[in-house]
Motif scaffolding. Structure first.
Motif, PDB file in Angstrom:
ATOM      1  N   VAL A  59       0.865  -1.349  -0.243  1.00 21.29           N
ATOM      2  CA  VAL A  59       0.103   0.326  -0.351  1.00 21.29           C
ATOM      3  C   VAL A  59       0.567   1.661  -0.006  1.00 21.29           C
ATOM      4  O   VAL A  59       1.639   1.487   0.636  1.00 21.29           O
ATOM      5  CB  VAL A  59      -1.329  -0.208   1.407  1.00 21.29           C
ATOM      6  CG1 VAL A  59      -1.499   1.802   1.596  1.00 21.29           C
ATOM      7  CG2 VAL A  59      -1.890  -1.044   1.014  1.00 21.29           C
ATOM      8  N   ASP A  70       1.189   4.655   0.689  1.00 20.35           N
ATOM      9  CA  ASP A  70       0.329   5.963   2.077  1.00 20.35           C
ATOM     10  C   ASP A  70      -0.127   7.089   1.539  1.00 20.35           C
ATOM     11  O   ASP A  70      -0.931   7.993   2.287  1.00 20.35           O
ATOM     12  CB  ASP A  70       0.393   6.014   3.090  1.00 20.35           C
ATOM     13  CG  ASP A  70       2.327   6.692   2.674  1.00 20.35           C
ATOM     14  OD1 ASP A  70       2.536   6.757   2.245  1.00 20.35           O
ATOM     15  OD2 ASP A  70       2.662   6.465   4.494  1.00 20.35           O
ATOM     16  N   ALA A  95      -5.216  -2.195   3.270  1.00 17.50           N
ATOM     17  CA  ALA A  95      -5.790  -1.099   2.839  1.00 17.50           C
ATOM     18  C   ALA A  95      -5.773   0.331   3.611  1.00 17.50           C
ATOM     19  O   ALA A  95      -5.825   0.197   4.824  1.00 17.50           O
ATOM     20  CB  ALA A  95      -7.650  -1.312   2.674  1.00 17.50           C
ATOM     21  N   LEU A 143      -3.165   2.815   8.158  1.00 22.81           N
ATOM     22  CA  LEU A 143      -3.097   2.106   7.403  1.00 22.81           C
ATOM     23  C   LEU A 143      -4.231   0.557   8.028  1.00 22.81           C
ATOM     24  O   LEU A 143      -3.733   0.917   9.630  1.00 22.81           O
ATOM     25  CB  LEU A 143      -1.690   1.601   7.102  1.00 22.81           C
ATOM     26  CG  LEU A 143      -1.379   0.556   6.154  1.00 22.81           C
ATOM     27  CD1 LEU A 143      -1.880   0.593   4.945  1.00 22.81           C
ATOM     28  CD2 LEU A 143      -0.053   0.414   6.544  1.00 22.81           C
TER      29      LEU A 143
END
Length: 372
Positions: free
Chosen positions: A154, A156, A221, A229
Protein backbone atom coordinates in the motif's frame (compact mmCIF):
# COMPACT_ATOMS: atom_id res chain seq x y z
CA UNK A 1 -13.57 -13.51 27.84
CA UNK A 2 -10.90 -11.13 29.16
CA UNK A 3 -11.84 -7.50 29.61
CA UNK A 4 -10.95 -5.41 26.54
CA UNK A 5 -10.16 -1.72 26.43
CA UNK A 6 -12.86 0.64 25.16
CA UNK A 7 -10.96 0.87 21.89
CA UNK A 8 -11.31 -2.85 21.30
CA UNK A 9 -14.64 -3.87 22.79
CA UNK A 10 -16.17 -4.31 19.35
CA UNK A 11 -13.90 -7.27 18.73
CA UNK A 12 -16.46 -9.29 20.62
CA UNK A 13 -18.96 -8.65 17.83
CA UNK A 14 -16.88 -11.00 15.70
CA UNK A 15 -18.22 -13.92 17.70
CA UNK A 16 -21.37 -13.70 15.59
CA UNK A 17 -21.54 -16.41 12.97
CA UNK A 18 -22.45 -15.74 9.37
CA UNK A 19 -25.87 -17.29 9.98
CA UNK A 20 -26.65 -14.63 12.56
CA UNK A 21 -26.26 -11.72 10.16
CA UNK A 22 -27.80 -11.03 6.79
CA UNK A 23 -26.53 -8.86 3.95
CA UNK A 24 -28.39 -7.31 1.06
CA UNK A 25 -28.48 -9.18 -2.23
CA UNK A 26 -25.95 -8.23 -4.86
CA UNK A 27 -25.71 -8.34 -8.63
CA UNK A 28 -22.66 -10.20 -9.95
CA UNK A 29 -21.24 -10.07 -13.47
CA UNK A 30 -18.51 -12.52 -14.45
CA UNK A 31 -16.05 -10.45 -16.48
CA UNK A 32 -13.40 -13.12 -16.95
CA UNK A 33 -12.96 -16.78 -16.08
CA UNK A 34 -10.20 -19.31 -16.72
CA UNK A 35 -7.82 -17.38 -14.47
CA UNK A 36 -5.37 -19.80 -12.83
CA UNK A 37 -5.33 -18.73 -9.18
CA UNK A 38 -5.42 -14.93 -9.55
CA UNK A 39 -3.99 -13.08 -6.55
CA UNK A 40 -4.36 -9.31 -7.00
CA UNK A 41 -5.61 -6.60 -9.33
CA UNK A 42 -4.85 -2.95 -10.05
CA UNK A 43 -6.73 -0.46 -12.22
CA UNK A 44 -4.90 1.26 -15.05
CA UNK A 45 -5.88 4.90 -15.64
CA UNK A 46 -8.10 6.21 -18.42
CA UNK A 47 -10.08 3.00 -18.85
CA UNK A 48 -7.02 1.10 -20.06
CA UNK A 49 -8.04 -2.00 -18.17
CA UNK A 50 -7.05 -3.98 -15.11
CA UNK A 51 -3.72 -5.63 -14.32
CA UNK A 52 -4.13 -9.09 -12.75
CA UNK A 53 -1.44 -11.24 -11.16
CA UNK A 54 -1.66 -15.02 -11.43
CA UNK A 55 0.08 -16.90 -8.64
CA UNK A 56 1.95 -19.13 -11.07
CA UNK A 57 3.96 -16.14 -12.28
CA UNK A 58 2.03 -14.30 -14.97
CA UNK A 59 0.87 -10.68 -15.10
CA UNK A 60 -1.98 -10.02 -17.55
CA UNK A 61 -4.21 -7.13 -18.57
CA UNK A 62 -7.99 -7.42 -18.82
CA UNK A 63 -10.01 -4.97 -20.92
CA UNK A 64 -13.77 -4.65 -21.41
CA UNK A 65 -14.77 -6.15 -24.74
CA UNK A 66 -11.28 -7.48 -25.37
CA UNK A 67 -10.78 -9.89 -22.51
CA UNK A 68 -7.41 -11.08 -21.26
CA UNK A 69 -4.07 -10.21 -22.81
CA UNK A 70 -1.15 -12.59 -23.26
CA UNK A 71 1.28 -12.62 -20.34
CA UNK A 72 3.14 -9.33 -19.98
CA UNK A 73 6.86 -9.90 -20.53
CA UNK A 74 9.57 -8.86 -18.06
CA UNK A 75 7.98 -10.22 -14.87
CA UNK A 76 10.59 -11.65 -12.47
CA UNK A 77 10.91 -15.39 -11.98
CA UNK A 78 8.81 -16.43 -9.00
CA UNK A 79 8.97 -19.33 -6.54
CA UNK A 80 5.54 -20.83 -7.22
CA UNK A 81 5.24 -23.44 -4.50
CA UNK A 82 2.69 -23.76 -1.71
CA UNK A 83 1.36 -20.27 -0.97
CA UNK A 84 4.24 -18.70 -2.90
CA UNK A 85 4.21 -17.19 -6.36
CA UNK A 86 3.40 -13.85 -7.95
CA UNK A 87 1.46 -11.89 -5.34
CA UNK A 88 0.42 -8.23 -5.20
CA UNK A 89 0.47 -5.55 -7.89
CA UNK A 90 0.31 -1.78 -7.37
CA UNK A 91 0.78 1.23 -9.61
CA UNK A 92 3.28 3.84 -8.45
CA UNK A 93 1.62 7.07 -7.29
CA UNK A 94 3.34 8.83 -10.20
CA UNK A 95 2.41 6.13 -12.71
CA UNK A 96 1.17 8.72 -15.25
CA UNK A 97 4.76 9.96 -15.53
CA UNK A 98 6.93 7.00 -14.48
CA UNK A 99 4.75 4.08 -15.67
CA UNK A 100 6.16 2.09 -12.73
CA UNK A 101 4.31 -1.10 -11.80
CA UNK A 102 5.25 -2.64 -8.45
CA UNK A 103 5.06 -6.39 -7.82
CA UNK A 104 5.53 -8.54 -4.74
CA UNK A 105 6.45 -12.18 -5.17
CA UNK A 106 8.00 -15.23 -3.57
CA UNK A 107 11.68 -15.44 -4.46
CA UNK A 108 13.84 -18.54 -4.17
CA UNK A 109 16.91 -18.67 -1.95
CA UNK A 110 19.96 -20.89 -2.21
CA UNK A 111 18.78 -23.69 0.08
CA UNK A 112 15.37 -24.59 -1.29
CA UNK A 113 13.60 -21.99 0.84
CA UNK A 114 12.06 -18.69 -0.21
CA UNK A 115 11.05 -15.23 0.96
CA UNK A 116 8.98 -12.27 -0.20
CA UNK A 117 10.58 -9.80 -2.58
CA UNK A 118 9.34 -6.51 -4.03
CA UNK A 119 10.36 -4.54 -7.09
CA UNK A 120 9.14 -2.48 -9.99
CA UNK A 121 9.40 -2.22 -13.75
CA UNK A 122 8.27 0.30 -16.34
CA UNK A 123 5.16 -0.74 -18.24
CA UNK A 124 5.80 -0.23 -21.94
CA UNK A 125 3.51 2.06 -23.92
CA UNK A 126 2.03 -0.94 -25.72
CA UNK A 127 1.32 -2.59 -22.34
CA UNK A 128 3.16 -5.76 -23.39
CA UNK A 129 6.31 -5.60 -21.26
CA UNK A 130 7.70 -4.57 -17.87
CA UNK A 131 11.00 -2.94 -18.73
CA UNK A 132 14.08 -2.93 -16.47
CA UNK A 133 12.46 -4.72 -13.55
CA UNK A 134 14.43 -3.89 -10.40
CA UNK A 135 14.13 -5.68 -7.06
CA UNK A 136 14.43 -3.13 -4.23
CA UNK A 137 13.44 -5.25 -1.22
CA UNK A 138 14.05 -8.82 -0.09
CA UNK A 139 12.74 -10.49 3.05
CA UNK A 140 15.74 -11.76 4.99
CA UNK A 141 16.55 -14.42 5.91
CA UNK A 142 14.69 -16.68 3.46
CA UNK A 143 12.89 -19.21 5.65
CA UNK A 144 9.65 -20.24 3.93
CA UNK A 145 9.09 -23.75 2.63
CA UNK A 146 5.77 -22.62 1.16
CA UNK A 147 3.87 -20.76 3.87
CA UNK A 148 2.95 -17.25 5.05
CA UNK A 149 4.54 -14.87 2.56
CA UNK A 150 2.17 -11.94 3.06
CA UNK A 151 2.99 -9.58 0.21
CA UNK A 152 0.28 -6.90 0.26
CA UNK A 153 1.54 -3.41 -0.68
CA UNK A 154 0.00 0.00 0.00
CA UNK A 155 1.22 3.48 -0.90
CA UNK A 156 0.12 5.82 1.87
CA UNK A 157 -0.17 9.06 -0.09
CA UNK A 158 2.65 10.61 1.96
CA UNK A 159 5.56 9.26 -0.05
CA UNK A 160 5.88 5.83 1.58
CA UNK A 161 5.28 2.21 0.61
CA UNK A 162 4.13 -0.34 3.20
CA UNK A 163 4.74 -4.06 2.64
CA UNK A 164 3.14 -6.70 4.86
CA UNK A 165 5.26 -9.81 5.48
CA UNK A 166 4.28 -13.17 6.92
CA UNK A 167 6.41 -15.08 9.41
CA UNK A 168 6.92 -17.98 6.97
CA UNK A 169 5.23 -20.28 9.51
CA UNK A 170 8.20 -19.77 11.83
CA UNK A 171 6.35 -18.36 14.85
CA UNK A 172 9.21 -16.96 16.98
CA UNK A 173 10.58 -14.87 14.12
CA UNK A 174 7.63 -12.47 14.35
CA UNK A 175 9.16 -11.18 17.61
CA UNK A 176 12.79 -11.18 16.42
CA UNK A 177 13.71 -7.70 15.22
CA UNK A 178 16.84 -8.82 13.37
CA UNK A 179 14.61 -10.68 10.90
CA UNK A 180 11.97 -9.51 8.44
CA UNK A 181 9.48 -12.30 9.14
CA UNK A 182 6.13 -11.29 10.64
CA UNK A 183 6.74 -7.59 10.06
CA UNK A 184 5.21 -4.58 8.37
CA UNK A 185 7.96 -2.64 6.63
CA UNK A 186 7.96 0.95 5.43
CA UNK A 187 10.04 2.18 2.52
CA UNK A 188 10.23 5.33 0.42
CA UNK A 189 8.66 5.27 -3.04
CA UNK A 190 12.17 4.54 -4.35
CA UNK A 191 12.54 1.51 -2.11
CA UNK A 192 14.88 3.11 0.41
CA UNK A 193 14.64 3.12 4.22
CA UNK A 194 13.06 6.32 5.63
CA UNK A 195 15.23 7.84 8.31
CA UNK A 196 12.22 8.33 10.62
CA UNK A 197 11.33 4.62 10.73
CA UNK A 198 11.01 3.63 14.40
CA UNK A 199 14.06 1.33 14.59
CA UNK A 200 16.55 3.21 12.42
CA UNK A 201 19.96 3.35 14.11
CA UNK A 202 19.22 0.62 16.67
CA UNK A 203 21.80 -2.15 16.81
CA UNK A 204 20.65 -5.59 15.73
CA UNK A 205 17.30 -4.33 14.39
CA UNK A 206 16.24 -4.20 10.75
CA UNK A 207 15.65 -0.51 9.93
CA UNK A 208 12.90 -1.32 7.42
CA UNK A 209 10.54 -2.44 10.22
CA UNK A 210 7.50 -0.32 10.99
CA UNK A 211 5.66 -2.78 13.29
CA UNK A 212 5.90 -6.46 14.20
CA UNK A 213 4.25 -9.46 15.84
CA UNK A 214 2.28 -10.34 12.69
CA UNK A 215 1.41 -13.88 11.62
CA UNK A 216 0.16 -14.06 8.04
CA UNK A 217 -1.11 -10.72 6.65
CA UNK A 218 -3.40 -11.08 3.65
CA UNK A 219 -5.23 -7.76 3.30
CA UNK A 220 -4.16 -4.15 3.75
CA UNK A 221 -5.77 -0.84 2.80
CA UNK A 222 -5.65 2.84 3.64
CA UNK A 223 -8.74 4.07 5.48
CA UNK A 224 -9.97 6.96 3.28
CA UNK A 225 -11.56 8.81 6.21
CA UNK A 226 -8.85 8.59 8.86
CA UNK A 227 -5.91 8.04 6.45
CA UNK A 228 -4.74 5.28 8.82
CA UNK A 229 -3.43 1.99 7.50
CA UNK A 230 -5.54 -1.09 8.29
CA UNK A 231 -4.18 -4.61 8.05
CA UNK A 232 -5.83 -8.00 8.39
CA UNK A 233 -4.12 -11.31 9.09
CA UNK A 234 -4.81 -14.98 9.47
CA UNK A 235 -4.83 -16.39 12.95
CA UNK A 236 -4.02 -20.07 13.42
CA UNK A 237 -7.17 -22.06 14.23
CA UNK A 238 -9.35 -19.07 15.06
CA UNK A 239 -8.26 -15.53 15.76
CA UNK A 240 -8.17 -13.81 12.37
CA UNK A 241 -7.60 -10.13 13.13
CA UNK A 242 -7.87 -6.56 11.90
CA UNK A 243 -5.12 -4.31 13.24
CA UNK A 244 -4.13 -0.64 12.94
CA UNK A 245 -0.34 -0.92 12.67
CA UNK A 246 1.47 2.00 14.30
CA UNK A 247 5.16 2.83 14.41
CA UNK A 248 7.23 0.52 16.59
CA UNK A 249 4.30 -1.40 18.07
CA UNK A 250 4.03 -5.14 18.69
CA UNK A 251 0.85 -6.88 17.51
CA UNK A 252 1.38 -9.94 19.60
CA UNK A 253 1.99 -13.02 17.50
CA UNK A 254 2.75 -15.59 18.83
CA UNK A 255 2.73 -14.26 22.41
CA UNK A 256 -0.91 -13.14 22.24
CA UNK A 257 -3.57 -14.70 20.04
CA UNK A 258 -7.32 -15.31 19.97
CA UNK A 259 -6.71 -18.64 18.22
CA UNK A 260 -5.26 -22.06 19.01
CA UNK A 261 -3.04 -24.47 17.14
CA UNK A 262 -4.45 -26.62 14.33
CA UNK A 263 -3.95 -29.62 16.61
CA UNK A 264 -6.49 -28.13 19.03
CA UNK A 265 -3.77 -27.37 21.60
CA UNK A 266 -2.71 -23.86 22.69
CA UNK A 267 0.00 -22.03 20.78
CA UNK A 268 3.19 -22.98 22.73
CA UNK A 269 4.52 -19.42 23.05
CA UNK A 270 1.17 -17.80 23.80
CA UNK A 271 0.60 -16.09 27.16
CA UNK A 272 -3.12 -15.90 26.40
CA UNK A 273 -5.27 -13.53 24.40
CA UNK A 274 -3.12 -10.63 25.55
CA UNK A 275 0.48 -10.17 26.63
CA UNK A 276 2.44 -7.27 28.16
CA UNK A 277 3.76 -4.83 25.59
CA UNK A 278 1.45 -6.01 22.82
CA UNK A 279 -1.55 -4.44 21.11
CA UNK A 280 -5.02 -5.95 21.01
CA UNK A 281 -6.67 -6.26 17.60
CA UNK A 282 -9.23 -3.71 16.54
CA UNK A 283 -11.46 -6.66 15.60
CA UNK A 284 -11.12 -10.44 15.62
CA UNK A 285 -13.05 -13.49 14.51
CA UNK A 286 -13.29 -16.43 16.92
CA UNK A 287 -13.79 -18.75 13.93
CA UNK A 288 -11.38 -17.88 11.16
CA UNK A 289 -12.92 -16.99 7.79
CA UNK A 290 -9.33 -16.90 6.41
CA UNK A 291 -9.44 -13.22 5.55
CA UNK A 292 -7.85 -11.93 2.35
CA UNK A 293 -7.94 -8.71 0.30
CA UNK A 294 -9.77 -5.72 1.74
CA UNK A 295 -11.23 -2.48 0.42
CA UNK A 296 -12.95 0.53 1.98
CA UNK A 297 -15.93 1.92 0.09
CA UNK A 298 -15.73 5.68 -0.39
CA UNK A 299 -17.35 6.10 -3.81
CA UNK A 300 -20.60 7.93 -4.53
CA UNK A 301 -21.94 5.31 -6.95
CA UNK A 302 -23.80 3.28 -4.33
CA UNK A 303 -24.72 5.38 -1.26
CA UNK A 304 -25.86 2.26 0.62
CA UNK A 305 -22.24 1.11 0.67
CA UNK A 306 -20.81 4.32 2.09
CA UNK A 307 -18.65 3.69 5.18
CA UNK A 308 -18.43 -0.02 4.43
CA UNK A 309 -15.37 -2.26 4.48
CA UNK A 310 -15.25 -5.36 2.29
CA UNK A 311 -12.95 -8.30 3.09
CA UNK A 312 -12.52 -11.53 1.16
CA UNK A 313 -12.71 -14.90 2.88
CA UNK A 314 -10.77 -17.90 1.58
CA UNK A 315 -11.94 -20.67 3.91
CA UNK A 316 -15.49 -19.35 4.26
CA UNK A 317 -15.65 -18.68 0.49
CA UNK A 318 -17.41 -15.38 0.89
CA UNK A 319 -17.16 -11.61 0.81
CA UNK A 320 -17.56 -10.04 4.26
CA UNK A 321 -19.35 -6.69 4.51
CA UNK A 322 -18.56 -4.53 7.55
CA UNK A 323 -19.63 -1.11 8.81
CA UNK A 324 -16.97 1.41 9.84
CA UNK A 325 -17.52 4.18 12.38
CA UNK A 326 -14.21 5.80 13.21
CA UNK A 327 -12.09 2.97 14.58
CA UNK A 328 -15.10 0.81 15.36
CA UNK A 329 -16.06 -1.91 12.92
CA UNK A 330 -18.94 -4.40 12.96
CA UNK A 331 -19.79 -7.23 10.62
CA UNK A 332 -22.97 -6.72 8.57
CA UNK A 333 -23.04 -10.02 6.70
CA UNK A 334 -21.76 -12.02 3.74
CA UNK A 335 -22.36 -11.33 0.05
CA UNK A 336 -21.02 -14.08 -2.21
CA UNK A 337 -21.38 -17.36 -0.34
CA UNK A 338 -23.64 -18.89 -2.97
CA UNK A 339 -20.74 -18.84 -5.45
CA UNK A 340 -18.78 -21.31 -3.27
CA UNK A 341 -15.45 -19.81 -4.32
CA UNK A 342 -12.39 -18.67 -2.38
CA UNK A 343 -12.27 -14.85 -2.46
CA UNK A 344 -8.67 -13.65 -2.82
CA UNK A 345 -8.90 -9.92 -3.59
CA UNK A 346 -11.46 -7.12 -3.59
CA UNK A 347 -11.00 -3.55 -4.83
CA UNK A 348 -13.24 -0.57 -5.50
CA UNK A 349 -13.05 0.39 -9.16
CA UNK A 350 -12.98 3.93 -10.57
CA UNK A 351 -16.64 3.39 -11.47
CA UNK A 352 -17.61 2.63 -7.85
CA UNK A 353 -18.27 -1.08 -8.40
CA UNK A 354 -16.52 -3.81 -6.43
CA UNK A 355 -14.11 -5.97 -8.39
CA UNK A 356 -13.41 -9.38 -6.89
CA UNK A 357 -10.99 -12.20 -7.73
CA UNK A 358 -11.76 -15.82 -6.88
CA UNK A 359 -8.76 -17.98 -6.05
CA UNK A 360 -9.54 -21.14 -7.98
CA UNK A 361 -7.95 -23.19 -10.73
CA UNK A 362 -10.64 -21.66 -12.97
CA UNK A 363 -10.68 -18.33 -11.14
CA UNK A 364 -12.92 -15.43 -12.04
CA UNK A 365 -12.93 -11.66 -12.14
CA UNK A 366 -16.29 -10.49 -10.80
CA UNK A 367 -18.01 -7.11 -10.94
CA UNK A 368 -20.29 -6.68 -7.93
CA UNK A 369 -22.98 -4.09 -7.18
CA UNK A 370 -26.05 -3.88 -4.92
CA UNK A 371 -29.01 -5.71 -6.44
CA UNK A 372 -31.23 -2.65 -6.14
Amino acid sequence: MPQLSSRHWLAAIALLTASQVQAAEVKVDVLQNRLAHPWALAFLPQDQGILITLKGGELKRWQPGKGLSPAIRGVPKVWAQGQGGLLDVALAPDFAQSRKVWLSFAEAGDDGKAGTAVGYGRLSEDMQQLEDFTVVFRQQPKLSVGNHFGGRMVFDGKGYLFIALGENNQRPTAQELDKLQGKLVRLTQDGKVPQDNPFVGKAGVRPEIWSYGIRNPQGMALNPWSKALWLNEHGPRGGDEINLPEAGKNYGWPLATWGINYSGLPIPEAKGTSAPGTEQPLFYWKDSPAVSGMAFYNASTFPQWQNKLFIGALKDKDLIQMSVDGNKVTEDGRLLGERNARIRDVRVGPDGYLYVLTDETDGQLLKVSPAA
